[in-house]
Write an enzyme that holds these catalytic residues in place. Structure first.
Site, PDB file in Angstrom:
ATOM      1  N   ARG A 144      24.023  16.310  82.620  1.00 22.33           N
ATOM      2  CA  ARG A 144      22.973  16.959  81.837  1.00 22.33           C
ATOM      3  C   ARG A 144      21.703  16.783  82.659  1.00 22.33           C
ATOM      4  O   ARG A 144      21.245  15.666  82.899  1.00 22.33           O
ATOM      5  CB  ARG A 144      22.871  16.283  80.466  1.00 22.33           C
ATOM      6  CG  ARG A 144      21.814  16.863  79.524  1.00 22.33           C
ATOM      7  CD  ARG A 144      20.505  16.108  79.624  1.00 22.33           C
ATOM      8  NE  ARG A 144      19.563  16.465  78.568  1.00 22.33           N
ATOM      9  CZ  ARG A 144      18.299  16.089  78.571  1.00 22.33           C
ATOM     10  NH1 ARG A 144      17.810  15.351  79.555  1.00 22.33           N
ATOM     11  NH2 ARG A 144      17.503  16.437  77.586  1.00 22.33           N
ATOM     12  N   LEU A 145      21.186  17.893  83.156  1.00 25.11           N
ATOM     13  CA  LEU A 145      20.039  17.864  84.055  1.00 25.11           C
ATOM     14  C   LEU A 145      18.769  17.898  83.217  1.00 25.11           C
ATOM     15  O   LEU A 145      18.475  18.896  82.551  1.00 25.11           O
ATOM     16  CB  LEU A 145      20.073  19.066  85.000  1.00 25.11           C
ATOM     17  CG  LEU A 145      21.354  19.228  85.825  1.00 25.11           C
ATOM     18  CD1 LEU A 145      21.370  20.595  86.507  1.00 25.11           C
ATOM     19  CD2 LEU A 145      21.467  18.119  86.854  1.00 25.11           C
ATOM     20  N   ASP A 146      18.028  16.823  83.279  1.00 29.40           N
ATOM     21  CA  ASP A 146      16.808  16.722  82.481  1.00 29.40           C
ATOM     22  C   ASP A 146      15.762  17.736  82.947  1.00 29.40           C
ATOM     23  O   ASP A 146      15.522  17.873  84.146  1.00 29.40           O
ATOM     24  CB  ASP A 146      16.253  15.300  82.621  1.00 29.40           C
ATOM     25  CG  ASP A 146      15.019  15.062  81.771  1.00 29.40           C
ATOM     26  OD1 ASP A 146      15.148  15.145  80.530  1.00 29.40           O
ATOM     27  OD2 ASP A 146      13.943  14.810  82.329  1.00 29.40           O
ATOM     28  N   ALA A 147      15.166  18.438  81.994  1.00 28.69           N
ATOM     29  CA  ALA A 147      13.994  19.305  82.233  1.00 28.69           C
ATOM     30  C   ALA A 147      14.047  20.055  83.560  1.00 28.69           C
ATOM     31  O   ALA A 147      13.189  19.865  84.428  1.00 28.69           O
ATOM     32  CB  ALA A 147      12.714  18.482  82.136  1.00 28.69           C
ATOM     33  N   VAL A 148      15.023  20.912  83.719  1.00 29.77           N
ATOM     34  CA  VAL A 148      15.123  21.629  85.005  1.00 29.77           C
ATOM     35  C   VAL A 148      13.951  22.578  85.232  1.00 29.77           C
ATOM     36  O   VAL A 148      13.670  22.947  86.373  1.00 29.77           O
ATOM     37  CB  VAL A 148      16.455  22.414  85.167  1.00 29.77           C
ATOM     38  CG1 VAL A 148      17.632  21.479  85.186  1.00 29.77           C
ATOM     39  CG2 VAL A 148      16.612  23.466  84.101  1.00 29.77           C
ATOM     40  N   HIS A 149      13.246  22.937  84.173  1.00 27.85           N
ATOM     41  CA  HIS A 149      12.055  23.787  84.373  1.00 27.85           C
ATOM     42  C   HIS A 149      10.989  23.052  85.178  1.00 27.85           C
ATOM     43  O   HIS A 149      10.081  23.677  85.710  1.00 27.85           O
ATOM     44  CB  HIS A 149      11.482  24.234  83.029  1.00 27.85           C
ATOM     45  CG  HIS A 149      11.278  23.105  82.070  1.00 27.85           C
ATOM     46  ND1 HIS A 149      12.250  22.723  81.162  1.00 27.85           N
ATOM     47  CD2 HIS A 149      10.252  22.260  81.885  1.00 27.85           C
ATOM     48  CE1 HIS A 149      11.800  21.689  80.454  1.00 27.85           C
ATOM     49  NE2 HIS A 149      10.591  21.399  80.865  1.00 27.85           N
TER      50      HIS A 149
ATOM     51  N   GLU B 231      18.791  20.892  80.509  1.00 30.71           N
ATOM     52  CA  GLU B 231      17.747  20.938  79.500  1.00 30.71           C
ATOM     53  C   GLU B 231      16.671  21.842  80.075  1.00 30.71           C
ATOM     54  O   GLU B 231      16.237  21.634  81.211  1.00 30.71           O
ATOM     55  CB  GLU B 231      17.149  19.549  79.227  1.00 30.71           C
ATOM     56  CG  GLU B 231      16.090  19.614  78.128  1.00 30.71           C
ATOM     57  CD  GLU B 231      15.071  18.478  78.180  1.00 30.71           C
ATOM     58  OE1 GLU B 231      14.430  18.238  77.162  1.00 30.71           O
ATOM     59  OE2 GLU B 231      14.930  17.845  79.234  1.00 30.71           O
TER      60      GLU B 231
ATOM     61  N   HIS C 129      14.888  23.939  66.355  1.00 24.44           N
ATOM     62  CA  HIS C 129      13.601  24.137  65.678  1.00 24.44           C
ATOM     63  C   HIS C 129      13.752  25.089  64.485  1.00 24.44           C
ATOM     64  O   HIS C 129      13.180  24.861  63.416  1.00 24.44           O
ATOM     65  CB  HIS C 129      12.560  24.682  66.652  1.00 24.44           C
ATOM     66  CG  HIS C 129      12.276  23.761  67.805  1.00 24.44           C
ATOM     67  ND1 HIS C 129      12.622  22.427  67.807  1.00 24.44           N
ATOM     68  CD2 HIS C 129      11.668  23.991  69.011  1.00 24.44           C
ATOM     69  CE1 HIS C 129      12.243  21.877  68.960  1.00 24.44           C
ATOM     70  NE2 HIS C 129      11.678  22.803  69.704  1.00 24.44           N
TER      71      HIS C 129
ATOM     72  N   GLN D 229      14.360  15.130  69.697  1.00 17.93           N
ATOM     73  CA  GLN D 229      13.903  15.727  68.442  1.00 17.93           C
ATOM     74  C   GLN D 229      13.720  14.661  67.361  1.00 17.93           C
ATOM     75  O   GLN D 229      12.936  14.852  66.434  1.00 17.93           O
ATOM     76  CB  GLN D 229      14.873  16.823  67.981  1.00 17.93           C
ATOM     77  CG  GLN D 229      15.069  17.945  68.999  1.00 17.93           C
ATOM     78  CD  GLN D 229      13.770  18.581  69.481  1.00 17.93           C
ATOM     79  OE1 GLN D 229      12.758  18.566  68.780  1.00 17.93           O
ATOM     80  NE2 GLN D 229      13.795  19.110  70.699  1.00 17.93           N
ATOM     81  N   VAL D 230      14.437  13.559  67.514  1.00 17.08           N
ATOM     82  CA  VAL D 230      14.215  12.422  66.615  1.00 17.08           C
ATOM     83  C   VAL D 230      13.144  11.507  67.217  1.00 17.08           C
ATOM     84  O   VAL D 230      12.121  11.217  66.603  1.00 17.08           O
ATOM     85  CB  VAL D 230      15.529  11.643  66.383  1.00 17.08           C
ATOM     86  CG1 VAL D 230      15.247  10.345  65.618  1.00 17.08           C
ATOM     87  CG2 VAL D 230      16.542  12.502  65.642  1.00 17.08           C
TER      88      VAL D 230
END
Lengths: 600, 600
Positions: free
Chosen positions: A262-267, A301, A330, A396-397
């Site tokens: 799971r690649l964190d924040a690829v943006h 992500e 959301h 989100q939590v």
């Protein structure tokens, strides 16, 4: 194009010969300083690409070392495989061979077949480590989960951290278990038929113990990130940085038998060059997949609603297998809670949830009030399974002021409805640890940094982050041990909720219409401002009708779709009518999901 | 998706009703201040998107106005169509209808058919304006040119500027002629069968007279550019900025009948959102093409060797028609001059020139010593005509310390060889004004700013830019009038060179093998370290053999390719043997291009 890189770090061969390689292109001298078992110093030789090398015979496993830069700075290895004393101490040589693998027949799993379970190693179990995960694999298997997604385990400062402050991407956090602890988790998981996805962070490096700049231009000032200078993926000298992260990905997938990343924040992986780093990574992983004959999943992500990340490479995309969809969350969250502050201002009403089911993204080009621009594009020709959905996750939590879960504000019927809403979606579902049994403890943001200035800045930063929300209360102190222990799972289950999760997962995995996730597998009908009908199809014909009622009142509906329906499942305690004739009216209980099959 | 924008600027209708629209989302009050003919002030009304509007009846053409922001700042219109007094003065209302169009039958031209000619309005002719271009269209037609590419004409500070300091993208430079002057150029060019490409700058706005930030968030600090803050193409509020530039492009292509745009430095158009601005632009232009039934070409200047800019939109690309290839120039330039400083360090030897012919880019993934990274990717499935090549252009001449052309250092045989090298290439050729007749005056960098601080910074900047080159001499003062006049064409032709250009262009345009620019149309053979053989093909069979000898000595070659050859053309004074038998030896004169046809 893959595998042209120079392998970095300390690589111990079966003959106990160890090759040490470190990239430090601007340094005039680099030496290997052995700390233990016997202190010694060895000058290293520089190659034309700025890598320094030393080859040591008869290297004992566990040898501790640092690098000395220009006869001055003593620094741990940026590609350290183990940091026994934490982020500031020496690196240690590890034995990469693990003799206990029993998963020779494991071929990996496809994203479309997964029910994911996100967990944080330190707070998941009372053991607070990898052994604690292994101890609960039977529980997860019984729940119906077939993939765990482990939050980052790369070495971070201190002993308590979500993992996104990791500064040694190749080293497993020293207090999570032995050097082989993660391999033991993967091996055991595979025995249970459970795949392991590992969360990795390539868009930034943590704030403490971050000595990368001492070694070379790992960062660039071309772009700004919320954290610091951006990682250098496209500026001068980026080859070594790209190769560093490519090697890291391949290490987990190959040596550790990890099934996906799971690649964190690829943006925030800024790369405007001809071949985006993410595309290069997915091509390298494809090569590995073919070599191993095992499926390896790359999941992003991503905040952009930009289909290019998951479009195939041959269509100009970056070729990732899938991505998280925060927008589904959301839209669902606002339906369940009515919250409309902060980024939730972009989401209101049943139409947004309907669009998330149908189009995967809510914003596909229309104006976003929160972002103050037209946002996103419509993904084309994708299977719904390429999109990961959830009703809760660590962000989100945990990025709520109090880190409160849905269980803190919703009652049991609403929690069951929340579960059904995403576990019966055509997208791939992900459970956040403890959610399935209604954990009531929060999951808060916690750290254990050593740097006083950083700690103060972090406390201030958390406060600012919540400014646009109307959340009440004091921001919990991330540094406090209590914040960490207060976030650890209690394992005091709400059995009714847990049973509902088990049933929903079993229904999902055993119902052909729910397993169909191809384009056109779903039709979405808005019944009223609080209720939706999802039609799931098989061979283009309706097969399953899922009624979601988010209203606090029961509502009356009529079976207008021309099929006789048979009851399959309800989240409510009140049973469904066994059969509903065409044009018959029936009631959807308040806050409930009701599932019917088309009568054969 | 096109045409959703709010038209900005002052739009005068045939009924003399003028609608004024300006985007200023954070201003509390905006009014239209009329300066002439009769002073007056009108409050404007804000719409929900932050645009302010005023509708004026009986508006005289030429009305001069400013906008007053928050009852304080008086500013010209960012979408001004005319700045009669320069960048700091009032904007003027223009009559968009032009009654003298005679090009109804004009359908535009395809890139593959073009021989481009780049010119700068102020220095091209003794008139220094649009009329001077019109006066030389017959000359250009006779030369064989069928497209002029005009350096930017958007209003800049002062009267002398290359055009890249433009700050009113919708306004034609006030000293280049009357308001309709550019339309007269286009109309006259079309009469001569000549298309008009306009150079436009969307990646930055000039330094003086730049009042954009007073109006709204036209810029973002997310990215850095060599010039200033980046234009806001993907941050909050970017919609209005994107629409502003989209409208600008469509204005030139529609109202001005311009046949194509040369987009300056598209690599500096930073946009990481789901739909890149450049892709959105090319889609909007496609819509316009279909509406008008006229071909409109978008050509990028681009530094990335990233094929995505020119790949079709349906393949994940941005859909531009073509791009400049500086690397072809650099490879050719180093062969001709032996220069190896600055960015020329990346180019050395015949193999690089051969690769430029064959692959369009020199760097397609290999390591670039100058950029200090692996660079570029191979363009796939493109016609060679998608790539614009040249032996000189405004940048490659003007950004030399002395702005010296090849004519300053090369003799006539070498200049002819330079011409043949790109005019007979399968790529689309572009001549830089004056090159064709051997202009000996330099083309230097010139400005006429008014701001003393800016002028000083610019002088310093020019000096720094040349640091990595070994060029000798004092940097010419950009602000001096002499620099401008010293860069104006002398129109004292070297007739022999001019005749060679005419012949080469005629050969190119009349020879089927040279008109074939599809994949596989060329084979390139390195004869020795100074000589190349280009085989141009028709129906996959060799049809034309082009020998390029960059050596100061004649070289002997043998006709080993199995075809009898007939002489077609030589750049040398010494005629070619009329026929060359298979296996016969023959001589290539020093510094020459020799063209043979395969005997039928």
């Amino acid at each position: 194009m893959a595998h042209y890189y120079t392998p970095v770090g300390a690589h111990l061969g079966p003959d106990q010969i160890c090759t040490f390689t470190v990239w430090a292109p601007f340094r005039k001298a680099v030496s290997l300083v052995v700390i233990a078992p016997l202190p010694a110093e060895y000058p290293m030789a520089r190659d034309e690409n700025g890598y320094w090398h030393y080859r040591m015979a008869a290297t004992p496993t566990g040898l501790q070392y640092l690098y000395k830069l220009d006869n001055d700075l003593l620094r741990p290895d940026p590609a350290s495989r183990y940091q026994p004393g934490g982020v500031h101490g020496p690196s240690a040589v590890v034995q990469p061979a693990y003799p206990h693998w029993t998963d020779d027949d494991w071929r990996g799993l496809e994203l479309k077949d997964l029910v994911l379970y996100e967990l944080h190693t330190g707070t998941f179990s009372p053991q607070r480590n990898f052994q604690g995960i292994i101890a609960r694999l039977s529980y997860l298997e019984k729940l119906g989960v077939n993939a765990i997604e482990i939050m980052p385990v790369a070495q971070f400062s201190g002993t308590r951290n979500w993992g996104y402050d990791g500064v040694y991407p190749f080293a497993v956090q020293h207090n999570y278990g032995s050097v082989n602890g993660l391999k033991e988790v993967v091996n055991a998981a595979h025995k249970h038929g459970i795949a392991v996805i590992l969360d990795v962070v390539y868009n930034h490096l943590g704030p403490e113990g971050n000595y990368f700049a001492d070694f070379g231009p790992y960062f660039t000032s071309k772009y700004k990130t919320p954290w610091a200078d951006a990682v250098n993926f496209d500026d001068a000298y980026c080859d070594a940085v790209r190769d560093y992260f490519l090697q890291n990905a391949l290490m987990w997938l190959d040596e550790f038998h990890i099934d996906g990343l799971r690649l964190d924040a690829v943006h925030a992986i800024w790369d405007c060059s001809a071949r985006h780093f993410v595309a290069e990574l997915s091509e390298a992983v494809s090569v590995l997949e073919r070599r191993l004959g095992r499926r390896k999943l790359l999941i992003a992500e991503i905040d952009y609603n930009a289909p290019r990340y998951i479009d195939p490479v041959e269509q100009g995309g970056y070729g990732l297998a899938g991505q998280w969809v925060d927008e589904f969350h959301h839209a669902l969250h606002t339906m369940l809670t009515g919250e409309l502050d902060g980024y939730y201002e972009d989401f209101n009403g049943i139409a947004h949830l309907a669009k998330a089911y149908k189009d995967n993204y809510v914003y596909t080009g229309q104006y976003s009030p929160h972002r103050k621009r037209r946002f996103g594009d419509l993904p084309r020709n994708h299977h719904y399974s390429d999109f990961i959905v959830f009703s809760q996750n660590h962000d989100q939590v945990g990025n709520r002021l109090l880190g409160d879960r849905l269980s803190a504000t919703l009652d049991l019927p609403a929690l069951k409805l929340a579960a059904a809403a995403y576990l019966l979606a055509p997208q791939t579902p992900m459970i956040f640890m403890g959610e399935e049994y209604g954990e009531t403890k929060p999951f808060q943001f916690f750290t254990s940094h050593g740097d006083a200035e950083l700690i103060a800045a972090l406390r201030e930063g958390r406060r600012r982050e919540f400014a646009s929300f109307n959340w009440q209360g004091a921001v919990p102190d991330p540094q406090s041990e209590n914040t960490f222990y207060g976030s650890a799972l209690s394992w005091e289950p709400n059995e009714a909720l847990l049973e509902c999760y088990r049933s929903l997962i079993a229904l999902r995995r055993n119902t052909p219409a729910l397993q169909n996730q191809g384009p056109g597998c779903i039709a979405v009908e808005i019944l009223n401002e609080k209720a939706l009908l999802l039609q799931r199809k098989l061979e283009e014909k309706p097969a399953l009708f899922i009624y979601l009622n988010f209203s606090k009142d029961a509502i009356n509906v009529t079976n207008v779709n021309g099929y006789t329906l048979n009851a399959v499942f309800t989240t409510h305690t009140q049973p469904l009518p066994a059969e509903i004739a065409v044009h018959a009216g029936f009631q959807l209980p308040a806050m409930s999901a009701s599932v019917f099959a088309v009568k054969e």
